[in-house]
Design an enzyme around this catalytic site. Structure first.
Site, mmCIF file in Angstrom:
data_model
loop_
_atom_site.group_PDB
_atom_site.id
_atom_site.type_symbol
_atom_site.label_atom_id
_atom_site.label_comp_id
_atom_site.label_asym_id
_atom_site.label_seq_id
_atom_site.Cartn_x
_atom_site.Cartn_y
_atom_site.Cartn_z
ATOM 1 C CB ALA A 118 -1.076 4.675 8.148
ATOM 2 C CB ALA A 119 -0.164 5.609 3.144
ATOM 3 N NE ARG A 158 11.974 12.184 10.901
ATOM 4 C CZ ARG A 158 11.605 11.141 11.862
ATOM 5 N NH1 ARG A 158 12.625 10.218 11.846
ATOM 6 N NH2 ARG A 158 10.660 11.013 12.415
ATOM 7 C CB SER A 190 -1.862 9.692 12.299
ATOM 8 O OG SER A 190 -1.210 10.144 10.984
ATOM 9 C CB CYS A 223 -5.769 -2.444 13.565
ATOM 10 S SG CYS A 223 -4.870 -1.342 12.283
ATOM 11 C CB VAL A 228 -8.744 15.251 -3.092
ATOM 12 C CG1 VAL A 228 -8.405 15.575 -4.376
ATOM 13 C CG2 VAL A 228 -7.854 16.129 -2.296
ATOM 14 C CG ASP A 278 -5.541 0.238 3.449
ATOM 15 O OD1 ASP A 278 -4.299 -0.115 3.700
ATOM 16 O OD2 ASP A 278 -6.499 0.485 4.304
ATOM 17 C CG ASN A 327 2.598 3.309 9.498
ATOM 18 O OD1 ASN A 327 2.765 4.354 9.875
ATOM 19 N ND2 ASN A 327 1.415 2.836 10.008
ATOM 20 C CD1 TRP A 374 12.576 -32.059 19.946
ATOM 21 C CD2 TRP A 374 13.602 -31.007 18.102
ATOM 22 N NE1 TRP A 374 13.680 -32.654 19.549
ATOM 23 C CE2 TRP A 374 14.115 -32.284 18.393
ATOM 24 C CE3 TRP A 374 13.716 -30.202 16.836
ATOM 25 C CZ2 TRP A 374 15.290 -32.383 17.475
ATOM 26 C CZ3 TRP A 374 14.610 -30.780 16.028
ATOM 27 C CH2 TRP A 374 15.625 -31.867 16.354
#
Lengths: 456, 456
Positions: free
Chosen positions: B12-13, B23, B42, B46, B84, B290, B312, B441
């Site tokens: 993700a990151a 982009r 990606s 979860c 790496v 993470d 993300n 309520w």
């Protein structure tokens, strides 16, 4: 001698005020009398469509507290079928007609007065008829009358609902659930004019897919009857046959009595109140609920939003203050949620037309996303639309239409508006993520990002 | 010559950073190479429990973008099965081992480096075993290995899940859905220690009612195996027989490589970053996901919250900045939602122990309410707990446990915390009301009122 509090109206606002006052002041200190024109107290008008539709099986469930409970538990003297017909501010008395007792009137003294007379349905001239089969839906008695009509021979098969607001669409669904073939007529170009027309179009589309005959952009001009029964609704685009007609044309604040007595009305036609729900300039007189104006926290303008949730809060505020405490009503941001035929609709803040009228320059952003992670079973499409002020980026309004887990997401946006958040900051929000609940970018975050981009 | 961006970690990151940079800057301006130790990019970690449980039928659905898409559409040179093994800041090179190519290493030049190596499962010494039948659940390969074990003869019947956090309870549910008899072992007095023990007790109760054997307050000391297969989990309270063991003991930031290279670690053991996700003091080096620290907006302290939603956002922030734009990561408030066996759990802000550790003096309030109007079909009980600072009344934390429409209500509270709202002001909030969605309520408002009363 005990002070005497008179409450006009035995529904949410009035009875919340009475209960809260009682909680703080015992019967020896404060005598409380509540007059209610109808037969019951504290009922959920919002629940009527679900009762008519059969989802709520028993009318008693819609009554949260009955008059006996108020009398016995709260020591509040609730008098149903009693209509207050005049307020004499000079002598600090109300004139009350006993509807069950032959219509005789008595005068009742007050020290404090809570005006909580609610709203009355909007009924255009064409809708005034003696024909059977035409129903409004404001009280439980209205609901009972409709239900009995539906079961009476000859059984109605064709229903026309006039008005595509939330009561209208909810009632259309209820009639479909009862097995009727239903036509919904709405004057505006799209139903649900509580959201912008582009979002209303999504609602219309779903309603049509589900078998509802939606006629939007159509103006009703009259009712047609035969032998004392309604047989059709006349519109500018022809007559719609009907065995039963439901009117959902909205409500207006019930202020006739208040205006006559000299209580100040604001530009919306509802009663003006201060933060503590006091009627300004008239000591000891309070007002709460559907009949009062509130401040809209985004436009800064007074608005009249007849919703049970505000009525409860406002009544509570009045009651706490009457009881010697301190409470204020902080205003509204225009949040509302509706479910119709499995479609969920939420809105908060200003629509495009409201934002323009308030003088805002704004951008809009609309995104399609899903309720859950795309791969998770039950993920459903959801459309989120945001309005943001052009200069500041402040969120001005939000609307959501989706098929599940959509409507209550509007609360996140309501809190963002309440706090005057910018869409830029909103895109940073730490919202709950797990596959059964949201995509990794929640639809609200995606919309905020898109709105932030629209600002640049 | 094009600048060269190297990304360590293809989840993700890392891939958000790469995509956002791409982009804004074309391949002629910025060359992007991403190294991923595993076989895919990606993917939704979860989602693994739902795949194992059978709710998600195909593993491919958990992959949002595969390496080929990144290569073809984004012009990002993704190299999977490449690890790496060293970062040479002096020479601005990484040393990369080709896991598929016989383990040979090459050196690769970078101008910009994104460190997004994620987290590694916490594996105590007792859990290190060669016995078959013991699984972590971090990668899709882990999930595939577990699924194949479950279908292998002799078929496993008894599962022990070690760890009662959200991965643990989700995996316990998944194994029950696969028809196994499941025991959950947790060292803390209650499962779900992401919420306070009183709320965790509600979770335990429901899990037990649903047939899960919950052993909380029990410490695992070893695994027992026979003929190379796991046969039991040894605890201080005896041995639990097991044909399959799932470890859900949490994760820690994967920082070995970073630490070796001299990237600064903070008090949580994760990498320190500034608002733009730059590693302070090391120009051109970024970190996200993470493996990094974030600021907790309530305590003001650094925290490490390994969640896909933050990864993300942080990756996106790094990528925008690398691309020449401007973006910052605003910190977290600790929001998390979980579904387990039909129970919904949400939390945001600080738990009691966190608030105490941060130095807050606080009050708590806990209320029972319902997800919908009490009379509406499907209304389910819901417990809401709030923590508020004693002096200021500011909301510090919130937890919700309920049976439906509960978890995502935490978002309302997350936005309230984000805006430093007091519980007094929260009780005024204009939240959506309609019988299918909330009592008049909303449970959140009831809890805010109760907390406001607790302050007085």
């Amino acid at each position: 001698m005990a002070e005497r509090l008179v409450v006009i109206g035995g529904d949410a606002a009035g009875m919340s005020a009475a209960s809260q006052a009682r909680r703080r002041r015992g019967p020896d200190d404060l005598e409380i009398v509540a007059f209610e024109r109808g037969t019951c107290t504290s009922f959920s008008a919002c629940g009527i469509p679900y009762w008519v539709g059969g989802q709520v099986d028993e009318v008693g469930k819609l009554v949260s507290r009955d008059p006996a409970t108020f009398r016995d538990t709260y020591r509040i003297d609730v008098r149903t079928r009693h209509e207050v017909v005049a307020i004499d501010l000079e002598r600090r008395e109300v004139v009350v007609r006993d509807l069950g007792g032959g219509g005789r009137t008595v005068r009742e003294r007050f020290d404090q007065l809570v005006y909580a007379a609610g709203s009355v349905p909007i009924t255009p001239d064409w809708a005034r008829t003696d024909a059977l089969g035409v129903f409004g839906l404001q009280t439980l008695d209205d609901g009972a009358a409709l239900l009995s009509w539906l079961e009476r021979d000859p059984r109605p098969h064709r229903a026309v609902v006039v008005g595509g607001g939330y009561i209208g669409v909810e009632m259309a669904e209820a009639m479909m659930q009862r097995g009727l073939s239903v036509t919904l007529v709405e004057r505006s170009p799209e139903p649900m004019s509580t959201v912008d027309p582009d979002m209303g179009a999504l609602v219309r589309q779903t309603l049509c897919e589900l078998g509802l005959d939606v006629r939007s952009g159509v103006r009703v001009v009259g009712l047609r009857s035969r032998d004392g029964r309604v047989v059709g609704v006349e519109t500018e685009a022809g007559t719609l046959p009907a065995d039963v007609v439901v009117l959902g044309l909205g409500v207006r604040p019930n202020t006739a009595l208040a205006a006559e007595a000299g209580l100040p009305l604001g530009p919306t036609g509802a009663i003006r109140v201060d933060l503590r729900m006091r009627v300004p300039g008239i000591p000891g007189v309070w007002a709460a609920g559907d009949c009062v104006e509130s401040v809209h926290r985004v436009s800064g303008q007074p608005v009249n939003v007849p919703l049970g949730t505000h009525a409860n809060k406002q009544g509570r505020v009045a009651g706490i203050n009457i009881g010697g405490g301190y409470a204020t009503f902080a205003g509204v941001v225009g949040t509302a949620v509706t479910r119709v035929c499995g479609l969920e609709v939420g809105r908060t803040g200003l629509r495009e037309r409201d934002a323009a009228a308030a003088g805002f320059e704004f951008v809009t952003a609309r995104v399609e996303s899903t309720s859950r992670a795309g791969y998770f079973p039950g993920a459903k499409p959801m459309t989120v639309k945001l309005l943001a002020e052009r200069q500041s980026g402040r969120l001005l309004g939000a609307q959501i239409v989706g098929h599940s887990e959509a409507a209550k997401r509007i609360d996140v946006l309501a809190v963002a508006i309440w706090n005057e958040m910018t869409v830029d900051d909103m895109a940073n929000l730490d919202l709950g993520y797990a596959p059964p609940y949201a995509p990794v970018w929640d639809p609200v975050l995606v919309a905020a990002r898109r709105a932030a981009e629209a600002l640049r």
